[in-house]
Design a protein around this motif. Sequence first.
Motif, mmCIF file in Angstrom:
data_model
loop_
_atom_site.group_PDB
_atom_site.id
_atom_site.type_symbol
_atom_site.label_atom_id
_atom_site.label_comp_id
_atom_site.label_asym_id
_atom_site.label_seq_id
_atom_site.Cartn_x
_atom_site.Cartn_y
_atom_site.Cartn_z
ATOM 1 N N VAL A 4 0.857 -1.178 0.000
ATOM 2 C CA VAL A 4 0.000 0.000 0.000
ATOM 3 C C VAL A 4 0.899 1.236 0.000
ATOM 4 C CG1 VAL A 4 -1.801 1.241 1.244
ATOM 5 C CG2 VAL A 4 -1.772 -1.261 1.261
ATOM 6 N N ASN A 5 0.640 2.165 -0.914
ATOM 7 C CA ASN A 5 1.510 3.340 -1.046
ATOM 8 C C ASN A 5 1.304 4.397 0.029
ATOM 9 O OD1 ASN A 5 3.130 2.635 -3.238
ATOM 10 N ND2 ASN A 5 1.465 3.088 -4.643
ATOM 11 N N HIS A 6 0.074 4.672 0.386
ATOM 12 C CA HIS A 6 -0.166 5.764 1.334
ATOM 13 C C HIS A 6 -1.211 5.334 2.362
ATOM 14 C CE1 HIS A 6 2.241 8.437 -1.067
ATOM 15 N NE2 HIS A 6 1.579 8.044 -2.134
ATOM 16 N N GLU A 7 -0.763 4.728 3.430
ATOM 17 C CA GLU A 7 -1.655 4.280 4.501
ATOM 18 C C GLU A 7 -1.470 5.217 5.678
ATOM 19 O OE1 GLU A 7 -4.409 2.866 6.481
ATOM 20 O OE2 GLU A 7 -3.974 1.570 4.776
ATOM 21 N N CYS A 8 -2.532 5.876 6.071
ATOM 22 C CA CYS A 8 -2.459 6.822 7.178
ATOM 23 C C CYS A 8 -3.241 6.348 8.396
ATOM 24 C CB CYS A 8 -2.966 8.193 6.733
ATOM 25 S SG CYS A 8 -1.950 8.927 5.442
ATOM 26 N N ASN A 9 -3.926 5.213 8.272
ATOM 27 C CA ASN A 9 -4.712 4.697 9.388
ATOM 28 C C ASN A 9 -3.853 3.829 10.285
ATOM 29 O OD1 ASN A 9 -7.153 5.857 8.457
ATOM 30 N ND2 ASN A 9 -7.308 4.223 6.933
ATOM 31 N N ALA A 10 -4.358 3.557 11.486
ATOM 32 C CA ALA A 10 -3.665 2.658 12.396
ATOM 33 C C ALA A 10 -3.654 1.260 11.799
ATOM 34 C CB ALA A 10 -4.370 2.641 13.756
ATOM 35 N N MET A 11 -2.554 0.532 12.012
ATOM 36 C CA MET A 11 -2.482 -0.851 11.546
ATOM 37 C C MET A 11 -1.861 -1.704 12.640
ATOM 38 S SD MET A 11 0.259 -0.203 8.599
ATOM 39 C CE MET A 11 0.911 1.424 8.820
ATOM 40 N N ASP A 12 -2.198 -2.962 12.625
ATOM 41 C CA ASP A 12 -1.685 -3.925 13.588
ATOM 42 C C ASP A 12 -0.511 -4.649 12.949
ATOM 43 O OD1 ASP A 12 -1.179 -6.051 15.313
ATOM 44 O OD2 ASP A 12 -3.308 -6.483 15.652
ATOM 45 N N LEU A 13 0.697 -4.403 13.446
ATOM 46 C CA LEU A 13 1.899 -5.019 12.876
ATOM 47 C C LEU A 13 1.943 -6.531 13.055
ATOM 48 C CD1 LEU A 13 4.663 -2.417 13.819
ATOM 49 C CD2 LEU A 13 3.724 -2.895 11.557
ATOM 50 N N ARG A 14 1.000 -7.087 13.830
ATOM 51 C CA ARG A 14 0.901 -8.537 13.958
ATOM 52 C C ARG A 14 0.247 -9.144 12.706
ATOM 53 N NH1 ARG A 14 0.030 -6.040 18.673
ATOM 54 N NH2 ARG A 14 1.095 -6.846 20.485
ATOM 55 N N ILE A 15 -0.586 -8.328 12.040
ATOM 56 C CA ILE A 15 -1.350 -8.779 10.879
ATOM 57 C C ILE A 15 -0.804 -8.168 9.584
ATOM 58 C CG2 ILE A 15 -3.639 -8.747 9.792
ATOM 59 C CD1 ILE A 15 -4.749 -8.553 12.716
ATOM 60 N N THR A 16 -0.468 -6.895 9.654
ATOM 61 C CA THR A 16 -0.001 -6.166 8.478
ATOM 62 C C THR A 16 1.408 -5.646 8.736
ATOM 63 O OG1 THR A 16 -2.275 -5.473 8.027
ATOM 64 C CG2 THR A 16 -0.530 -4.270 6.887
ATOM 65 N N PRO A 17 2.419 -6.401 8.295
ATOM 66 C CA PRO A 17 3.785 -5.900 8.462
ATOM 67 C C PRO A 17 4.007 -4.694 7.551
ATOM 68 C CG PRO A 17 3.791 -7.929 7.187
ATOM 69 C CD PRO A 17 2.376 -7.696 7.628
ATOM 70 N N VAL A 18 5.104 -3.989 7.780
ATOM 71 C CA VAL A 18 5.466 -2.844 6.961
ATOM 72 C C VAL A 18 6.816 -3.122 6.314
ATOM 73 C CG1 VAL A 18 6.093 -0.389 6.997
ATOM 74 C CG2 VAL A 18 4.131 -1.198 8.324
ATOM 75 N N HIS A 19 6.882 -2.848 5.010
ATOM 76 C CA HIS A 19 8.140 -2.983 4.289
ATOM 77 C C HIS A 19 8.816 -1.617 4.239
ATOM 78 C CE1 HIS A 19 11.107 -4.371 1.413
ATOM 79 N NE2 HIS A 19 10.911 -3.223 0.768
ATOM 80 N N LEU A 20 10.083 -1.562 4.683
ATOM 81 C CA LEU A 20 10.885 -0.343 4.587
ATOM 82 C C LEU A 20 11.797 -0.514 3.379
ATOM 83 C CD1 LEU A 20 11.920 0.072 8.339
ATOM 84 C CD2 LEU A 20 9.923 1.034 7.156
ATOM 85 N N GLY A 21 11.714 0.421 2.439
ATOM 86 C CA GLY A 21 12.476 0.278 1.207
ATOM 87 C C GLY A 21 13.317 1.490 0.867
ATOM 88 N N LEU A 22 13.848 1.468 -0.350
ATOM 89 C CA LEU A 22 14.689 2.556 -0.833
ATOM 90 C C LEU A 22 13.944 3.881 -0.770
ATOM 91 C CD1 LEU A 22 16.281 0.868 -3.979
ATOM 92 C CD2 LEU A 22 17.273 1.147 -1.702
ATOM 93 N N GLY A 23 14.696 4.950 -0.598
ATOM 94 C CA GLY A 23 14.083 6.272 -0.529
ATOM 95 C C GLY A 23 13.347 6.506 0.773
#
Length: 156
Positions: A4-23
């Motif tokens: 997802v490119n622009h997520e501004c809502n709260a998310m649960d990192l147990r269910i939805t991990p976050v990818h940290l990438g270039l830039g």
Amino acid sequence: MRLVNHECNAMDLRITPVHLGLGSRAKPVEGFTWDPKVLQAYSAAVAADGAEGRMVMIFDGDGLGDHWESHPAGDELVVCLSGSVTVTRDMDGVPDRVLLGPGEATINPAGVWHVVDMEGPTSILAITATLGTDHRPRTDTRPTERVGTSSQEEAP
């Protein structure tokens, strides 16, 4: 699975991990599971980030880890959020154990095989270099001795 490119809502990192990438980009990974097809899709979606890509995820558990893992592309940060966790690394055949309590962290160096054991209900946060990650079943042998088959996908 989709990034997802622009997520501004709260998310649960147990269910939805976050990818940290270039830039310095951070993208939630919706629909992530440990299914081999999803892992393959994730690897393909973040391939351009190469060794710089990282996954941020929270794991809840209790008990012994069932597999060894190694992250050849980079270090992994493991933070204990609650409970107690022991991280065991295979340092050239010698077990190196680190006990973590809430707020404590350790770094698993790139390429070092490690396993995580949770002592009672525990939550950890992991920031993992995903490219080339390898898993091996946990047995009484060292992880560097091949036992069964390993997964070769480039995901955590």
